[in-house]
Scaffold this motif. Structure first.
Motif, PDB file in Angstrom:
ATOM      1  N   GLY A 115       0.801  -1.209   0.000  1.00  0.00           N
ATOM      2  CA  GLY A 115       0.000   0.000   0.000  1.00  0.00           C
ATOM      3  C   GLY A 115       0.835   1.260   0.000  1.00  0.00           C
ATOM      4  N   GLU A 116       0.160   2.401   0.026  1.00  0.00           N
ATOM      5  CA  GLU A 116       0.827   3.701   0.063  1.00  0.00           C
ATOM      6  C   GLU A 116       1.314   3.952   1.487  1.00  0.00           C
ATOM      7  OE1 GLU A 116      -1.344   6.919  -1.834  1.00  0.00           O
ATOM      8  OE2 GLU A 116      -2.591   5.432  -2.865  1.00  0.00           O
ATOM      9  N   ASN A 117       2.611   4.013   1.661  1.00  0.00           N
ATOM     10  CA  ASN A 117       3.210   4.090   2.993  1.00  0.00           C
ATOM     11  C   ASN A 117       3.194   5.516   3.535  1.00  0.00           C
ATOM     12  OD1 ASN A 117       4.001   1.280   2.957  1.00  0.00           O
ATOM     13  ND2 ASN A 117       5.528   1.884   1.444  1.00  0.00           N
ATOM     14  N   ILE A 118       2.871   5.621   4.833  1.00  0.00           N
ATOM     15  CA  ILE A 118       2.761   6.954   5.432  1.00  0.00           C
ATOM     16  C   ILE A 118       3.602   7.120   6.689  1.00  0.00           C
ATOM     17  CG2 ILE A 118       0.493   7.504   4.462  1.00  0.00           C
ATOM     18  CD1 ILE A 118      -0.747   6.572   7.099  1.00  0.00           C
ATOM     19  N   ASN A 119       4.036   6.025   7.322  1.00  0.00           N
ATOM     20  CA  ASN A 119       4.885   6.173   8.504  1.00  0.00           C
ATOM     21  C   ASN A 119       5.894   5.046   8.567  1.00  0.00           C
ATOM     22  OD1 ASN A 119       3.378   3.965   9.732  1.00  0.00           O
ATOM     23  ND2 ASN A 119       1.803   5.480  10.211  1.00  0.00           N
ATOM     24  N   ILE A 120       6.979   5.288   9.315  1.00  0.00           N
ATOM     25  CA  ILE A 120       8.080   4.337   9.345  1.00  0.00           C
ATOM     26  C   ILE A 120       8.789   4.428  10.691  1.00  0.00           C
ATOM     27  CG2 ILE A 120       9.783   5.931   8.372  1.00  0.00           C
ATOM     28  CD1 ILE A 120      10.881   3.587   6.718  1.00  0.00           C
ATOM     29  N   GLU A 160       0.614   6.383  14.010  1.00  0.00           N
ATOM     30  CA  GLU A 160       2.071   6.355  14.065  1.00  0.00           C
ATOM     31  C   GLU A 160       2.518   5.143  14.869  1.00  0.00           C
ATOM     32  OE1 GLU A 160       4.641  10.035  13.388  1.00  0.00           O
ATOM     33  OE2 GLU A 160       4.698   9.802  15.560  1.00  0.00           O
ATOM     34  N   ILE A 161       3.754   4.718  14.628  1.00  0.00           N
ATOM     35  CA  ILE A 161       4.264   3.473  15.202  1.00  0.00           C
ATOM     36  C   ILE A 161       5.645   3.705  15.807  1.00  0.00           C
ATOM     37  CG2 ILE A 161       2.959   1.918  13.719  1.00  0.00           C
ATOM     38  CD1 ILE A 161       5.298   1.823  11.786  1.00  0.00           C
ATOM     39  N   SER A 162       5.986   2.891  16.825  1.00  0.00           N
ATOM     40  CA  SER A 162       7.303   3.030  17.445  1.00  0.00           C
ATOM     41  C   SER A 162       7.605   1.825  18.316  1.00  0.00           C
ATOM     42  CB  SER A 162       7.361   4.294  18.307  1.00  0.00           C
ATOM     43  OG  SER A 162       8.628   4.431  18.929  1.00  0.00           O
ATOM     44  N   TRP A 163       8.883   1.431  18.342  1.00  0.00           N
ATOM     45  CA  TRP A 163       9.357   0.513  19.361  1.00  0.00           C
ATOM     46  C   TRP A 163       9.672   1.298  20.633  1.00  0.00           C
ATOM     47  CZ3 TRP A 163      10.527  -0.821  14.292  1.00  0.00           C
ATOM     48  CH2 TRP A 163      10.399  -2.170  13.934  1.00  0.00           C
ATOM     49  N   ASN A 164       9.651   0.616  21.775  1.00  0.00           N
ATOM     50  CA  ASN A 164      10.260   1.212  22.959  1.00  0.00           C
ATOM     51  C   ASN A 164      11.774   1.064  22.850  1.00  0.00           C
ATOM     52  OD1 ASN A 164      10.534  -1.550  23.444  1.00  0.00           O
ATOM     53  ND2 ASN A 164       9.926  -1.429  25.590  1.00  0.00           N
ATOM     54  N   ASN A 165      12.513   1.674  23.755  1.00  0.00           N
ATOM     55  CA  ASN A 165      13.971   1.709  23.625  1.00  0.00           C
ATOM     56  C   ASN A 165      14.632   0.363  23.895  1.00  0.00           C
ATOM     57  OD1 ASN A 165      13.316   4.397  23.341  1.00  0.00           O
ATOM     58  ND2 ASN A 165      15.068   5.132  24.505  1.00  0.00           N
ATOM     59  N   THR A 166      13.923  -0.540  24.584  1.00  0.00           N
ATOM     60  CA  THR A 166      14.497  -1.850  24.873  1.00  0.00           C
ATOM     61  C   THR A 166      14.120  -2.893  23.823  1.00  0.00           C
ATOM     62  OG1 THR A 166      12.636  -2.229  26.389  1.00  0.00           O
ATOM     63  CG2 THR A 166      14.711  -1.474  27.347  1.00  0.00           C
ATOM     64  N   PHE A 170       6.118  -2.922  21.034  1.00  0.00           N
ATOM     65  CA  PHE A 170       5.824  -2.149  19.827  1.00  0.00           C
ATOM     66  C   PHE A 170       4.523  -1.402  20.054  1.00  0.00           C
ATOM     67  CE2 PHE A 170       4.370  -1.581  15.405  1.00  0.00           C
ATOM     68  CZ  PHE A 170       5.523  -1.053  14.843  1.00  0.00           C
ATOM     69  N   PHE A 171       4.529  -0.096  19.777  1.00  0.00           N
ATOM     70  CA  PHE A 171       3.392   0.781  20.077  1.00  0.00           C
ATOM     71  C   PHE A 171       2.755   1.302  18.791  1.00  0.00           C
ATOM     72  CE2 PHE A 171       5.745   0.615  23.902  1.00  0.00           C
ATOM     73  CZ  PHE A 171       4.977   1.088  24.952  1.00  0.00           C
ATOM     74  N   LEU A 172       1.415   1.405  18.821  1.00  0.00           N
ATOM     75  CA  LEU A 172       0.671   2.015  17.724  1.00  0.00           C
ATOM     76  C   LEU A 172      -0.294   3.031  18.316  1.00  0.00           C
ATOM     77  CD1 LEU A 172       0.424  -1.414  17.408  1.00  0.00           C
ATOM     78  CD2 LEU A 172      -0.039  -0.698  15.078  1.00  0.00           C
ATOM     79  N   THR A 173      -0.385   4.209  17.722  1.00  0.00           N
ATOM     80  CA  THR A 173      -1.419   5.172  18.126  1.00  0.00           C
ATOM     81  C   THR A 173      -2.585   5.044  17.160  1.00  0.00           C
ATOM     82  OG1 THR A 173      -0.493   6.971  16.775  1.00  0.00           O
ATOM     83  CG2 THR A 173       0.307   6.759  19.033  1.00  0.00           C
ATOM     84  N   ASN A 174      -3.813   5.231  17.694  1.00  0.00           N
ATOM     85  CA  ASN A 174      -4.969   5.022  16.821  1.00  0.00           C
ATOM     86  C   ASN A 174      -5.949   6.184  16.835  1.00  0.00           C
ATOM     87  OD1 ASN A 174      -6.743   4.812  19.000  1.00  0.00           O
ATOM     88  ND2 ASN A 174      -7.114   2.622  18.753  1.00  0.00           N
ATOM     89  N   GLY A 175      -6.963   6.065  15.986  1.00  0.00           N
ATOM     90  CA  GLY A 175      -7.932   7.131  15.792  1.00  0.00           C
ATOM     91  C   GLY A 175      -8.947   7.267  16.902  1.00  0.00           C
ATOM     92  N   LEU A 176      -8.880   6.387  17.903  1.00  0.00           N
ATOM     93  CA  LEU A 176      -9.814   6.433  19.027  1.00  0.00           C
ATOM     94  C   LEU A 176      -9.162   6.984  20.288  1.00  0.00           C
ATOM     95  CD1 LEU A 176     -11.526   2.958  18.473  1.00  0.00           C
ATOM     96  CD2 LEU A 176     -12.367   5.217  17.781  1.00  0.00           C
ATOM     97  N   GLY A 177      -7.979   7.557  20.137  1.00  0.00           N
ATOM     98  CA  GLY A 177      -7.291   8.147  21.283  1.00  0.00           C
ATOM     99  C   GLY A 177      -6.500   7.171  22.112  1.00  0.00           C
ATOM    100  N   CYS A 178      -6.257   5.959  21.570  1.00  0.00           N
ATOM    101  CA  CYS A 178      -5.585   4.914  22.329  1.00  0.00           C
ATOM    102  C   CYS A 178      -4.194   4.615  21.785  1.00  0.00           C
ATOM    103  CB  CYS A 178      -6.403   3.621  22.295  1.00  0.00           C
ATOM    104  SG  CYS A 178      -8.026   3.758  23.065  1.00  0.00           S
ATOM    105  N   PRO A 197      -8.961  11.823  24.659  1.00  0.00           N
ATOM    106  CA  PRO A 197     -10.365  11.692  24.262  1.00  0.00           C
ATOM    107  C   PRO A 197     -10.580  11.832  22.756  1.00  0.00           C
ATOM    108  CG  PRO A 197      -9.970  13.862  25.179  1.00  0.00           C
ATOM    109  CD  PRO A 197      -8.699  13.087  25.359  1.00  0.00           C
ATOM    110  N   ALA A 198      -9.525  12.143  22.020  1.00  0.00           N
ATOM    111  CA  ALA A 198      -9.624  12.316  20.565  1.00  0.00           C
ATOM    112  C   ALA A 198      -8.484  11.557  19.901  1.00  0.00           C
ATOM    113  CB  ALA A 198      -9.567  13.807  20.200  1.00  0.00           C
ATOM    114  N   ASN A 199      -8.475  11.583  18.582  1.00  0.00           N
ATOM    115  CA  ASN A 199      -7.484  10.895  17.754  1.00  0.00           C
ATOM    116  C   ASN A 199      -6.071  11.051  18.311  1.00  0.00           C
ATOM    117  OD1 ASN A 199      -5.952   9.887  15.648  1.00  0.00           O
ATOM    118  ND2 ASN A 199      -7.128  10.918  14.048  1.00  0.00           N
ATOM    119  N   CYS A 200      -5.400   9.943  18.573  1.00  0.00           N
ATOM    120  CA  CYS A 200      -4.011   9.955  19.051  1.00  0.00           C
ATOM    121  C   CYS A 200      -3.106   9.909  17.819  1.00  0.00           C
ATOM    122  CB  CYS A 200      -3.767   8.763  19.961  1.00  0.00           C
ATOM    123  SG  CYS A 200      -2.224   8.821  20.875  1.00  0.00           S
ATOM    124  N   ILE A 201      -2.408  10.991  17.540  1.00  0.00           N
ATOM    125  CA  ILE A 201      -1.759  11.173  16.246  1.00  0.00           C
ATOM    126  C   ILE A 201      -0.312  10.690  16.233  1.00  0.00           C
ATOM    127  CG2 ILE A 201      -1.044  12.896  14.529  1.00  0.00           C
ATOM    128  CD1 ILE A 201      -3.482  14.576  15.432  1.00  0.00           C
TER     129      ILE A 201
END
Length: 321
Positions: A115-120, A160-166, A170-178, A197-201
């Motif tokens: 797909g069309e990639n938007i984050n890395i 958006e996506i990220s590993w923790n430092n260790t 693996f973390f993902l932010t979502n459109g429901l604020g989580c 309470p809103a989109n976690c960007i």
């Protein structure tokens, strides 16, 4: 005066004397992403003009280096290898991920995605790149072979996506604020953290591993303890959705930006404002230098009569007056 209060006052004093901005014309079009390499010698940017660019920091100025061509669509985000100062990766809407070696202008590896990639994100151990696309599919790529290890679809909006430092979560932010927290490398769901309470960007882990932060459409930044996964405080000075955040090298400062005409710089220990950086247009990418109080950023295009200003410019704040 307590030690915390003294550090805060010292930081404020520093930026009263170090507020000069250096600017470099980098691209023909809007800059989507800026990022420093591991040792702070180079700053890279990705643009709507389908290119990446690298600049060299030389004392109190930075000079343009290589332009990297190969993508057939916008370069939406880029990340440097965590420890190798010469390697960086780009995610593009042309359904590819490319790895580049700063010592040459040729691509060091290309991986086709669905797909069309938007984050890395680049894992702390350097062995894996994760890339997310517009269909909320996360692809994990082996950086040694440029082959896809696994593809993980999600039923919610992944921002958006990220590993923790260790490197074990693996973390993902979502459109429901989580924030969704997965174990790594098994990618088993561990927990869901309600952050806003809103989109976690956006999400960013600090260099020392003490904190991480998220930015939201509610115009707030939440600061978290990275070990306890507990929210410590909210920073609420911006008025528009927080699009980008970045920790300084010592994690004492947290910069956040949005469509507001300021970049807010907070003291992480208390959340207090250290300084504002005034800008002329929306700011969707910021990045602190890995060793100094220098903040790179790029603004949206500013309409000025029949011309567009700032399109393709990269700026660095924090040089001495």
């Amino acid at each position: 005066m307590s030690r915390t209060e003294q550090i805060f006052e010292d930081l404020k004093s520093h930026f009263r004397n170090h507020s000069k901005v250096r600017e470099q014309r980098a691209h023909l079009n809007k800059v989507h992403s800026v990022c420093w390499n591991a040792d702070g010698r180079y700053l890279a940017s990705g643009s709507f003009d389908k290119t990446a660019a690298v600049y060299c920091l030389e004392r109190d100025r930075f000079v343009k280096g290589h332009i990297y061509r190969g993508h057939n669509a916008s370069v939406d985000q880029l990340r440097w290898h965590r420890t190798n100062p010469d390697l960086f990766a780009t995610a593009s809407g042309d359904k590819t991920v490319r790895i580049w070696d700063n010592r040459t202008t040729k691509s060091a590896g290309v991986t086709s995605t669905k797909g069309e990639n938007i984050n890395i994100a680049w894992s702390p151990d350097g062995r894996t790149i994760a890339v997310g696309n517009k269909e909320d599919l996360i692809t994990f790529i082996d950086t040694r072979t440029n082959k896809i290890r696994v593809e993980e679809p999600f039923s919610f909006e992944v921002n958006e996506i990220s590993w923790n430092n260790t490197n074990d979560l693996f973390f993902l932010t979502n459109g429901l604020g989580c924030m969704h927290v997965l174990s790594y490398p098994s990618l088993e769901h561990q927990m869901t953290l309600k952050a806003h309470p809103a989109n976690c960007i956006c999400i960013e882990f600090g260099p020392t591993g003490k904190y991480f932060a998220t930015g939201s459409a509610d115009a707030q930044v939440s600061l978290w303890d990275a070990n306890e996964l507990a929210c410590l405080r909210m920073i609420s000075r911006l008025e528009w959705p927080v699009r980008t955040i970045s920790f300084s090298h010592d994690e004492r400062l947290l910069a956040s930006a949005s469509e507001d005409l300021i970049i807010d710089v907070a003291y992480t220990e208390t959340g207090e404002r250290v300084t504002d950086i005034h800008v002329d247009a929306s700011t969707f990418t910021v990045a602190w230098h890995p060793k100094q109080y220098l903040l790179a950023y790029a603004c949206d295009e500013k309409e000025s009569g029949d011309r567009r200003r700032d399109a393709g410019n990269v700026k660095i704040y924090g040089f001495p007056e």
